[in-house]
Motif scaffolding. Structure first.
Motif, PDB file in Angstrom:
ATOM      1  N   ALA A 182     -23.250 -18.259  38.085  1.00 57.89           N
ATOM      2  CA  ALA A 182     -24.336 -18.231  37.797  1.00 57.89           C
ATOM      3  C   ALA A 182     -24.525 -16.365  38.761  1.00 57.89           C
ATOM      4  O   ALA A 182     -23.547 -16.465  39.226  1.00 57.89           O
ATOM      5  N   VAL A 183     -24.798 -15.983  38.135  1.00 56.00           N
ATOM      6  CA  VAL A 183     -25.281 -14.159  38.474  1.00 56.00           C
ATOM      7  C   VAL A 183     -26.440 -13.807  39.085  1.00 56.00           C
ATOM      8  O   VAL A 183     -27.830 -14.272  38.165  1.00 56.00           O
ATOM      9  N   THR A 184     -25.979 -12.890  40.024  1.00 61.70           N
ATOM     10  CA  THR A 184     -27.817 -12.243  40.187  1.00 61.70           C
ATOM     11  C   THR A 184     -27.997 -11.318  39.814  1.00 61.70           C
ATOM     12  O   THR A 184     -26.801 -10.354  39.195  1.00 61.70           O
ATOM     13  N   ILE A 185     -29.404 -10.365  39.661  1.00 63.51           N
ATOM     14  CA  ILE A 185     -29.214  -9.021  38.492  1.00 63.51           C
ATOM     15  C   ILE A 185     -30.044  -8.164  40.267  1.00 63.51           C
ATOM     16  O   ILE A 185     -30.675  -8.531  40.512  1.00 63.51           O
ATOM     17  N   GLY A 186     -29.750  -7.179  40.755  1.00 59.23           N
ATOM     18  CA  GLY A 186     -30.074  -6.239  41.063  1.00 59.23           C
ATOM     19  C   GLY A 186     -31.276  -4.788  40.693  1.00 59.23           C
ATOM     20  O   GLY A 186     -30.807  -4.381  39.714  1.00 59.23           O
ATOM     21  N   MET A 187     -32.233  -3.505  41.330  1.00 58.38           N
ATOM     22  CA  MET A 187     -31.670  -2.680  40.779  1.00 58.38           C
ATOM     23  C   MET A 187     -32.122  -1.084  41.312  1.00 58.38           C
ATOM     24  O   MET A 187     -32.030  -1.843  42.642  1.00 58.38           O
ATOM     25  N   GLY A 188     -31.850  -0.060  40.801  1.00 55.49           N
ATOM     26  CA  GLY A 188     -31.581   1.426  41.496  1.00 55.49           C
ATOM     27  C   GLY A 188     -32.417   2.058  40.685  1.00 55.49           C
ATOM     28  O   GLY A 188     -31.433   2.236  39.923  1.00 55.49           O
ATOM     29  N   MET A 189     -33.563   2.218  41.339  1.00 60.80           N
ATOM     30  CA  MET A 189     -34.885   3.456  40.678  1.00 60.80           C
ATOM     31  C   MET A 189     -34.083   4.775  41.171  1.00 60.80           C
ATOM     32  O   MET A 189     -34.204   5.125  40.748  1.00 60.80           O
ATOM     33  N   THR A 190     -35.264   4.383  42.780  1.00 63.05           N
ATOM     34  CA  THR A 190     -35.358   5.532  43.623  1.00 63.05           C
ATOM     35  C   THR A 190     -34.248   6.146  43.737  1.00 63.05           C
ATOM     36  O   THR A 190     -33.156   5.659  44.376  1.00 63.05           O
ATOM     37  N   GLU A 191     -34.303   7.106  44.037  1.00 65.66           N
ATOM     38  CA  GLU A 191     -33.692   8.605  45.025  1.00 65.66           C
ATOM     39  C   GLU A 191     -34.512   9.061  45.539  1.00 65.66           C
ATOM     40  O   GLU A 191     -35.415   9.532  46.121  1.00 65.66           O
ATOM     41  N   LYS A 192     -33.385   9.826  46.768  1.00 72.68           N
ATOM     42  CA  LYS A 192     -34.421  10.991  48.254  1.00 72.68           C
ATOM     43  C   LYS A 192     -35.119  11.818  47.894  1.00 72.68           C
ATOM     44  O   LYS A 192     -36.198  11.585  48.113  1.00 72.68           O
ATOM     45  N   GLN A 193     -34.593  12.081  46.927  1.00 73.54           N
ATOM     46  CA  GLN A 193     -35.110  13.917  45.792  1.00 73.54           C
ATOM     47  C   GLN A 193     -36.154  13.530  45.067  1.00 73.54           C
ATOM     48  O   GLN A 193     -37.448  13.947  45.197  1.00 73.54           O
ATOM     49  N   GLY A 194     -36.371  12.380  44.853  1.00 70.35           N
ATOM     50  CA  GLY A 194     -37.316  11.434  43.751  1.00 70.35           C
ATOM     51  C   GLY A 194     -38.228  10.728  43.716  1.00 70.35           C
ATOM     52  O   GLY A 194     -39.734  10.893  44.149  1.00 70.35           O
ATOM     53  N   GLY A 195     -37.831   9.730  44.891  1.00 68.82           N
ATOM     54  CA  GLY A 195     -38.490   8.168  44.868  1.00 68.82           C
ATOM     55  C   GLY A 195     -39.528   8.203  43.879  1.00 68.82           C
ATOM     56  O   GLY A 195     -38.316   7.416  43.116  1.00 68.82           O
ATOM     57  N   THR A 196     -40.201   8.170  44.021  1.00 65.14           N
ATOM     58  CA  THR A 196     -41.164   7.586  42.626  1.00 65.14           C
ATOM     59  C   THR A 196     -41.255   8.363  41.392  1.00 65.14           C
ATOM     60  O   THR A 196     -41.514   7.413  40.604  1.00 65.14           O
ATOM     61  N   ASP A 197     -41.129   9.194  41.678  1.00 67.78           N
ATOM     62  CA  ASP A 197     -40.543  10.089  40.399  1.00 67.78           C
ATOM     63  C   ASP A 197     -39.416  10.232  40.046  1.00 67.78           C
ATOM     64  O   ASP A 197     -38.145  10.892  39.945  1.00 67.78           O
ATOM     65  N   VAL A 198     -39.185   8.691  38.801  1.00 65.37           N
ATOM     66  CA  VAL A 198     -37.326   8.535  38.516  1.00 65.37           C
ATOM     67  C   VAL A 198     -37.392  10.161  37.764  1.00 65.37           C
ATOM     68  O   VAL A 198     -35.852   9.957  37.578  1.00 65.37           O
ATOM     69  N   ARG A 199     -37.850  10.606  37.204  1.00 65.46           N
ATOM     70  CA  ARG A 199     -37.470  11.388  36.072  1.00 65.46           C
ATOM     71  C   ARG A 199     -36.628  12.717  36.825  1.00 65.46           C
ATOM     72  O   ARG A 199     -36.105  13.044  36.139  1.00 65.46           O
ATOM     73  N   ALA A 200     -37.405  12.178  37.738  1.00 71.45           N
ATOM     74  CA  ALA A 200     -35.975  13.926  39.071  1.00 71.45           C
ATOM     75  C   ALA A 200     -34.813  13.143  39.086  1.00 71.45           C
ATOM     76  O   ALA A 200     -34.479  14.226  40.178  1.00 71.45           O
ATOM     77  N   ASN A 201     -34.703  11.921  38.962  1.00 76.30           N
ATOM     78  CA  ASN A 201     -33.401  11.502  39.727  1.00 76.30           C
ATOM     79  C   ASN A 201     -32.141  12.398  38.955  1.00 76.30           C
ATOM     80  O   ASN A 201     -32.364  12.854  38.222  1.00 76.30           O
ATOM     81  N   ARG A 202     -30.794  12.742  39.901  1.00 80.94           N
ATOM     82  CA  ARG A 202     -30.111  13.341  39.861  1.00 80.94           C
ATOM     83  C   ARG A 202     -29.105  12.367  39.106  1.00 80.94           C
ATOM     84  O   ARG A 202     -27.782  13.251  39.054  1.00 80.94           O
ATOM     85  N   SER A 203     -28.660  11.320  39.588  1.00 77.76           N
ATOM     86  CA  SER A 203     -27.329  10.403  39.133  1.00 77.76           C
ATOM     87  C   SER A 203     -27.285  11.144  37.591  1.00 77.76           C
ATOM     88  O   SER A 203     -28.685  10.427  36.813  1.00 77.76           O
ATOM     89  N   THR A 204     -25.784  10.694  37.014  1.00 77.28           N
ATOM     90  CA  THR A 204     -25.633  11.349  36.194  1.00 77.28           C
ATOM     91  C   THR A 204     -24.708  10.029  35.269  1.00 77.28           C
ATOM     92  O   THR A 204     -24.110   9.216  35.818  1.00 77.28           O
ATOM     93  N   ALA A 205     -24.846   9.999  33.889  1.00 78.32           N
ATOM     94  CA  ALA A 205     -24.019   9.174  33.580  1.00 78.32           C
ATOM     95  C   ALA A 205     -23.898   9.553  31.778  1.00 78.32           C
ATOM     96  O   ALA A 205     -24.523  10.150  31.287  1.00 78.32           O
ATOM     97  N   GLU A 206     -22.155   9.571  32.051  1.00 80.96           N
ATOM     98  CA  GLU A 206     -21.321   9.830  30.985  1.00 80.96           C
ATOM     99  C   GLU A 206     -21.245   9.144  29.561  1.00 80.96           C
ATOM    100  O   GLU A 206     -19.993   8.220  30.634  1.00 80.96           O
ATOM    101  N   ARG A 207     -20.688   9.202  28.625  1.00 85.35           N
ATOM    102  CA  ARG A 207     -20.951   9.046  27.550  1.00 85.35           C
ATOM    103  C   ARG A 207     -19.339   8.556  26.852  1.00 85.35           C
ATOM    104  O   ARG A 207     -18.251   9.177  27.238  1.00 85.35           O
ATOM    105  N   VAL A 208     -18.658   7.270  27.460  1.00 84.75           N
ATOM    106  CA  VAL A 208     -16.998   7.173  27.535  1.00 84.75           C
ATOM    107  C   VAL A 208     -16.637   6.133  26.280  1.00 84.75           C
ATOM    108  O   VAL A 208     -15.272   6.330  26.207  1.00 84.75           O
ATOM    109  N   GLY A 209     -17.833   5.618  25.572  1.00 80.24           N
ATOM    110  CA  GLY A 209     -17.148   5.211  24.247  1.00 80.24           C
ATOM    111  C   GLY A 209     -18.432   4.448  23.953  1.00 80.24           C
ATOM    112  O   GLY A 209     -19.453   4.680  24.372  1.00 80.24           O
ATOM    113  N   GLU A 210     -18.679   3.662  22.845  1.00 79.04           N
ATOM    114  CA  GLU A 210     -19.824   2.905  22.481  1.00 79.04           C
ATOM    115  C   GLU A 210     -20.574   2.065  22.576  1.00 79.04           C
ATOM    116  O   GLU A 210     -20.091   1.160  23.506  1.00 79.04           O
ATOM    117  N   GLY A 211     -21.543   2.434  23.603  1.00 84.51           N
ATOM    118  CA  GLY A 211     -22.347   1.796  24.338  1.00 84.51           C
ATOM    119  C   GLY A 211     -22.386   2.456  25.979  1.00 84.51           C
ATOM    120  O   GLY A 211     -22.957   1.162  27.163  1.00 84.51           O
TER     121      GLY A 211
END
Length: 550
Positions: A182-211
């Protein structure tokens, strides 16, 4: 005479009530018994078993140990290698094992014939009762349950992970997710500079394959870092995306997540929250690349229900202990509970706990029926932020008042009230603070006023003679908010009070509903408890909602 009998006799001589334990949290709660009366007998038997366990001395001892021995982060091993593991006291694992066995992380997604059509309500009952025992370990279970809503946006990921998420066989081993029972799942939304405003997040995601993407960045709050995967937000070329990021790769090596520290929190001590940095962490895209906020909101909505349920549960546990104490302690020649001022304080609090509980369960019912009933769908959309706001907002002050009813006996770590008090603020802060909830209500008001009309029609129907005047007040508050964003909390609180009165009336709560309506909607502004006047039978309210243990 047994040792226990001698101890109880000595306590009575010292004017000290016996400990509040071993009193079934389900059977001793007339409101919850009534709310679940229509469910299958096998479910009610299960609730009875959970209620018995939650207040047992053995379970209460596990809760104490898990909170007095908080988790520890081990970042490195003896050779300097990165470990990034979180170690927990055995009591934590015992609580997790028990709660997973009853499906707190899975039951709304399972096909259980006895619960068909009432999956959320049945789980809400389990969660509400368990929260009266210990809330910290419920955090990863809440996120694990809610994560399925986000995973549904990617059927391939859902097919692979759902069987492990829905398994009830707790597995705390440090192995790749798909090698575990069995597994459990956590969550990571907020960042130092953004907090509640998750659209200000700076973490990036680069596509390397389908999905498949590689994520780099940081999270200021990563909940439950011992989890096997994390639902995270990061920027793609198309906008904010939502991803499932495993903690370990399939060969057992780290997936680029380096935990910096565990947060030193006011409460929620048994559970771990962390800061994390990550480089080239492998992740699965959930939904469309630029629709991450919308995707994760499906998960967040479910967690908000749990915040409301947990707040109602710890308020119930705290007030139940205070009432028990007041029944067993004599002051100035009579039992404390019979002193008029104390009776009214307890009764006043009991009205809020009853309304908070009724509202949380009404929301769970709405989640169950939303797909087939437009009125329930409207209630779920409009009232989720309202109920989350009000239940969580009143909990700290109510629990403090319950503590004061017990005097110094409530202000000691030997009692669970201290833990409940420290725990209460997290539900108001987590998954959207009060202002965020108020803004969410304004968002619905601006985009879906027709949903408000369905909700108000239900209030007016259930409130009877008082309905028309209440709706007039709510419409005035709605009109004000259309031109004054800063008035949003006025609307949210009035919606919560109207909904609480309407739901108690709908349940046939009689004098309880009348007292709540008259003191919350028809009365003046209040800042403390104990403001009932002689029109309301305070003793009746307390005895009905908190019957004496037999």
């Amino acid at each position: 005479m047994t040792q226990n009998s001698r101890t109880e006799q000595k306590l009575a001589e010292l004017n000290q009530p016996k400990p509040w334990s071993g009193i079934n949290a389900y059977r001793s709660d007339p409101l919850i018994v009534d709310l679940t009366a229509g469910l299958h007998r096998s479910l009610r038997d299960e609730f009875d078993s959970i209620g018995h366990y939650a207040t047992s001395p053995e379970a209460q001892e596990l809760a104490r140990m898990a909170n007095e021995s908080p988790p520890k982060l081990r970042t490195h091993g003896p050779r300097g290698e990165r470990l990034d593991v979180v170690e927990f006291h055995p009591a934590w694992h015992a609580l997790m094992r028990r709660s997973m066995s009853i499906g707190l992380h899975s039951s709304v997604w399972e096909s259980i014939p006895e619960a068909k059509g009432h999956e959320h309500k049945a789980r809400a009952t389990r969660f509400y009762l368990t929260s009266q025992l210990e809330c910290g370990h419920l955090c990863p279970l809440t996120m694990t349950s809610a994560s399925v809503a986000a995973l549904m946006a990617s059927p391939r990921v859902q097919r692979e992970w759902a069987p492990k998420i829905l398994s009830r066989k707790y597995d705390s081993s440090n192995r790749p997710a798909l090698q575990k029972t069995a597994v459990t799942i956590g969550m990571g939304m907020t960042e130092k500079q953004g907090g509640t405003d998750v659209r200000a997040n700076r973490s990036t995601a680069e596509r390397v394959g389908e999905g498949i993407y590689r994520l780099s960045g940081h999270k200021w709050f990563m909940s439950a870092p011992m989890s096997d995967g994390f639902v995270m937000l990061a920027k793609t070329n198309e906008g904010i995306g939502c991803f499932l990021v495993p903690r370990l790769l399939e060969d057992g090596s780290a997936n680029g997540l380096e935990f910096q520290r565990l947060k030193d929190k006011l409460g929620n001590r048994s559970n771990a929250s962390s800061e994390v940095e990550f480089t080239d962490a492998f992740g699965y895209l959930l939904g469309e690349p630029g629709a991450g906020v919308r995707t994760i909101l499906d998960m967040v909505t479910l967690t908000r229900l749990d915040c409301a349920l947990a707040s109602a549960g710890i308020m119930r546990a705290s007030l139940a202990e205070a009432v028990h104490h007041c029944r067993g302690r004599s002051v100035f020649g009579k039992n404390l509970i019979d002193q008029p001022l104390m009776t009214r304080v307890l009764a006043d609090m009991a009205l809020d706990v009853a309304a908070a509980t009724a509202l949380a369960f009404r929301l769970a019912e709405a989640f169950d029926q939303a797909a087939s009933n437009p009125a329930d769908a409207a209630f779920a959309r409009v009232m989720t932020p309202v109920i989350k706001y009000w239940n969580c907002k009143i909990a700290p002050s109510l629990i403090y008042e319950a503590m004061e009813c017990m005097g110094g006996n409530g202000y000691v770590e030997e009692r669970p009230l201290a833990r409940h008090y420290r725990e209460a603020p997290v539900n108001a802060i987590w998954e959207g603070s009060g202002n965020v909830m108020a803004l969410d209500v304004l968002r619905v008001l601006s985009r879906g006023k027709d949903l408000f009309e369905l909700v108000l029609a239900g209030f007016e129907r259930d409130l009877g003679a008082s309905g028309r005047k209440t709706i007039e007040v709510l419409r005035a508050a709605m009109a004000l908010c259309e031109t004054d964003e800063g008035a949003a909390r006025l609307l949210v609180e009035q919606l919560a009070l109207a909904a609480g009165a309407a739901e108690l009336a709908r349940l046939g709560a009689g004098k309880i509903a009348d007292a709540f309506l008259e003191t919350r909607l028809a009365g003046g502004w209040r800042s403390t408890y104990g403001m009932l006047d002689a029109r309301f039978d305070a003793s009746y309210i307390v005895d009905l909602l908190y019957p004496a243990a037999s």
